[in-house]
Design a protein around this motif. Sequence first.
Motif, PDB file in Angstrom:
ATOM      1  N   TRP A 169     -45.321  38.312  48.085  1.00  0.00           N
ATOM      2  CA  TRP A 169     -44.826  39.721  48.581  1.00  0.00           C
ATOM      3  C   TRP A 169     -44.715  39.505  50.163  1.00  0.00           C
ATOM      4  CZ3 TRP A 169     -42.904  43.458  45.833  1.00  0.00           C
ATOM      5  CH2 TRP A 169     -43.258  43.620  44.347  1.00  0.00           C
ATOM      6  N   TYR A 170     -43.495  40.022  50.542  1.00  0.00           N
ATOM      7  CA  TYR A 170     -43.209  40.128  52.000  1.00  0.00           C
ATOM      8  C   TYR A 170     -42.833  41.613  52.253  1.00  0.00           C
ATOM      9  CZ  TYR A 170     -41.946  35.175  52.183  1.00  0.00           C
ATOM     10  OH  TYR A 170     -41.996  33.863  52.145  1.00  0.00           O
ATOM     11  N   GLN A 171     -43.161  42.108  53.366  1.00  0.00           N
ATOM     12  CA  GLN A 171     -42.879  43.365  53.660  1.00  0.00           C
ATOM     13  C   GLN A 171     -41.860  43.097  54.997  1.00  0.00           C
ATOM     14  OE1 GLN A 171     -45.067  45.495  57.093  1.00  0.00           O
ATOM     15  NE2 GLN A 171     -45.584  47.029  55.688  1.00  0.00           N
ATOM     16  N   GLN A 172     -40.603  43.990  54.987  1.00  0.00           N
ATOM     17  CA  GLN A 172     -39.502  43.644  55.943  1.00  0.00           C
ATOM     18  C   GLN A 172     -39.356  45.032  56.516  1.00  0.00           C
ATOM     19  OE1 GLN A 172     -35.669  42.251  54.656  1.00  0.00           O
ATOM     20  NE2 GLN A 172     -35.237  41.408  56.664  1.00  0.00           N
ATOM     21  N   LYS A 173     -39.724  45.322  57.705  1.00  0.00           N
ATOM     22  CA  LYS A 173     -39.215  46.508  58.268  1.00  0.00           C
ATOM     23  C   LYS A 173     -37.908  46.361  59.032  1.00  0.00           C
ATOM     24  CE  LYS A 173     -43.818  48.085  58.922  1.00  0.00           C
ATOM     25  NZ  LYS A 173     -44.957  49.037  59.830  1.00  0.00           N
ATOM     26  N   SER A 174     -37.143  47.442  59.259  1.00  0.00           N
ATOM     27  CA  SER A 174     -36.020  47.555  59.765  1.00  0.00           C
ATOM     28  C   SER A 174     -35.359  46.743  60.836  1.00  0.00           C
ATOM     29  CB  SER A 174     -35.348  48.930  59.859  1.00  0.00           C
ATOM     30  OG  SER A 174     -33.883  49.158  60.415  1.00  0.00           O
ATOM     31  N   SER A 175     -34.265  45.649  60.634  1.00  0.00           N
ATOM     32  CA  SER A 175     -34.020  44.884  61.567  1.00  0.00           C
ATOM     33  C   SER A 175     -35.093  43.744  61.941  1.00  0.00           C
ATOM     34  CB  SER A 175     -33.533  45.743  62.929  1.00  0.00           C
ATOM     35  OG  SER A 175     -32.336  46.470  62.546  1.00  0.00           O
ATOM     36  N   GLN A 176     -35.885  43.563  61.190  1.00  0.00           N
ATOM     37  CA  GLN A 176     -37.096  42.719  61.461  1.00  0.00           C
ATOM     38  C   GLN A 176     -36.907  41.391  60.451  1.00  0.00           C
ATOM     39  OE1 GLN A 176     -40.818  44.055  62.230  1.00  0.00           O
ATOM     40  NE2 GLN A 176     -40.034  45.933  63.448  1.00  0.00           N
TER      41      GLN A 176
ATOM     42  N   THR B 249     -36.996  30.962  66.826  1.00  0.00           N
ATOM     43  CA  THR B 249     -36.124  31.976  67.754  1.00  0.00           C
ATOM     44  C   THR B 249     -34.614  31.844  67.663  1.00  0.00           C
ATOM     45  OG1 THR B 249     -37.937  31.591  69.541  1.00  0.00           O
ATOM     46  CG2 THR B 249     -35.608  32.637  70.028  1.00  0.00           C
ATOM     47  N   GLN B 250     -34.339  32.783  67.207  1.00  0.00           N
ATOM     48  CA  GLN B 250     -32.736  33.122  67.026  1.00  0.00           C
ATOM     49  C   GLN B 250     -32.392  34.178  68.133  1.00  0.00           C
ATOM     50  OE1 GLN B 250     -33.339  33.915  62.468  1.00  0.00           O
ATOM     51  NE2 GLN B 250     -31.111  33.795  63.083  1.00  0.00           N
ATOM     52  N   SER B 251     -31.737  33.671  69.120  1.00  0.00           N
ATOM     53  CA  SER B 251     -31.351  34.294  70.445  1.00  0.00           C
ATOM     54  C   SER B 251     -30.133  35.294  70.296  1.00  0.00           C
ATOM     55  CB  SER B 251     -31.249  33.311  71.558  1.00  0.00           C
ATOM     56  OG  SER B 251     -30.066  32.552  71.188  1.00  0.00           O
ATOM     57  N   GLN B 252     -29.353  35.252  69.179  1.00  0.00           N
ATOM     58  CA  GLN B 252     -28.440  36.127  69.198  1.00  0.00           C
ATOM     59  C   GLN B 252     -28.508  37.226  67.950  1.00  0.00           C
ATOM     60  OE1 GLN B 252     -26.560  32.795  67.458  1.00  0.00           O
ATOM     61  NE2 GLN B 252     -24.987  32.361  68.975  1.00  0.00           N
ATOM     62  N   PRO B 253     -28.839  38.374  68.464  1.00  0.00           N
ATOM     63  CA  PRO B 253     -29.319  39.524  67.529  1.00  0.00           C
ATOM     64  C   PRO B 253     -27.840  39.803  66.675  1.00  0.00           C
ATOM     65  CG  PRO B 253     -29.924  40.142  69.771  1.00  0.00           C
ATOM     66  CD  PRO B 253     -29.125  38.891  69.785  1.00  0.00           C
TER      67      PRO B 253
ATOM     68  N   THR C 131     -20.640  29.730  64.961  1.00  0.00           N
ATOM     69  CA  THR C 131     -22.173  29.100  65.117  1.00  0.00           C
ATOM     70  C   THR C 131     -23.198  30.080  65.458  1.00  0.00           C
ATOM     71  OG1 THR C 131     -21.130  26.828  65.670  1.00  0.00           O
ATOM     72  CG2 THR C 131     -23.186  26.948  66.103  1.00  0.00           C
ATOM     73  N   LEU C 132     -24.429  30.072  64.614  1.00  0.00           N
ATOM     74  CA  LEU C 132     -25.373  30.790  64.712  1.00  0.00           C
ATOM     75  C   LEU C 132     -26.566  29.913  65.269  1.00  0.00           C
ATOM     76  CD1 LEU C 132     -25.402  33.024  61.693  1.00  0.00           C
ATOM     77  CD2 LEU C 132     -23.941  33.265  63.682  1.00  0.00           C
ATOM     78  N   SER C 133     -27.390  30.214  66.408  1.00  0.00           N
ATOM     79  CA  SER C 133     -28.034  29.394  66.987  1.00  0.00           C
ATOM     80  C   SER C 133     -29.589  29.527  66.392  1.00  0.00           C
ATOM     81  CB  SER C 133     -28.181  29.519  68.555  1.00  0.00           C
ATOM     82  OG  SER C 133     -27.027  29.243  69.113  1.00  0.00           O
TER      83      SER C 133
ATOM     84  N   THR D  47     -29.959  37.230  62.760  1.00  0.00           N
ATOM     85  CA  THR D  47     -28.694  37.184  63.401  1.00  0.00           C
ATOM     86  C   THR D  47     -27.694  37.918  62.509  1.00  0.00           C
ATOM     87  OG1 THR D  47     -28.905  35.391  64.765  1.00  0.00           O
ATOM     88  CG2 THR D  47     -26.484  36.504  64.502  1.00  0.00           C
ATOM     89  N   ARG D  48     -27.378  39.241  62.843  1.00  0.00           N
ATOM     90  CA  ARG D  48     -26.357  40.057  62.061  1.00  0.00           C
ATOM     91  C   ARG D  48     -24.897  39.594  62.226  1.00  0.00           C
ATOM     92  NH1 ARG D  48     -27.195  44.100  59.194  1.00  0.00           N
ATOM     93  NH2 ARG D  48     -29.219  44.648  60.213  1.00  0.00           N
TER      94      ARG D  48
END
Lengths: 111, 116
Positions: free
Chosen positions: A34-41, B5-9, B20-22, B110-111
């Motif tokens: 089970w994972y919790q994922q908050k917005s954009s995280q 670490t993904q430096s490109q949101p 390419t995604l870093s 990264t979106r």
Amino acid sequence: DAMVIQNPRYQVTQFGKPVTLSCSQTLNHNVMYWYQQKSSQAPKLLFHYYDKDFNNEADTPDNFQSRRPNTSFCFLDIRSPGLGDAAMYLCATSSDRVRQYFGPGTRLTVT
Amino acid sequence: AQTVTQSQPEMSVQEAETVTLSCTYDTSESDYYLFWYKQPPSRQMILVIRQEAYKQQNATENRFSVNFQKAAKSFSLKISDSQLGDAAMYFCAYRSFVSGNTPLVFGKGTRLSVIA
């Protein structure tokens, strides 16, 4: 041919009212997460079962509990949801604890 | 503890182009797994590609390939001939090679947007 199923997909609960989220799998995997994922995280691991062995992450609040009555099903119980518990909850399974198969998630809203 | 670490949101790419995604990571271990997971909007997260650190050859899955630089602790994902269905959140993840209760460590994601 869904493999990891989560019900419901959307759940609304009231502040402090216990809620249970459900996960089932058709893969016969012995590990369930089970994972919790908050917005954009990123997803945050809460706990996992290896067969019937329960493994809690050190920083998972006591408010979160889990049950696994059999191989196919796993439940996440939130005893007293707070506003900060609003999130997407992801269930995942694995047979080798390397590759994980994720369900579609349950989005929990706390009002 | 390991970190990813993904430096490109956010990234965007034109349809049919390459992007390419870093991803960089920090570990003191010599054996481990690296993954790229894709999470489309309102759909489940799926594994895109996986690399074992002991393998020198970069993993490839159809239009997806990685550039694994072990010494630099870098693990980038290349998507060729981008399609509208590639639009998603992409997470880089690390797992220790040690057996047992070892969790996945995710980057922040990264979106990726694909422009028609």
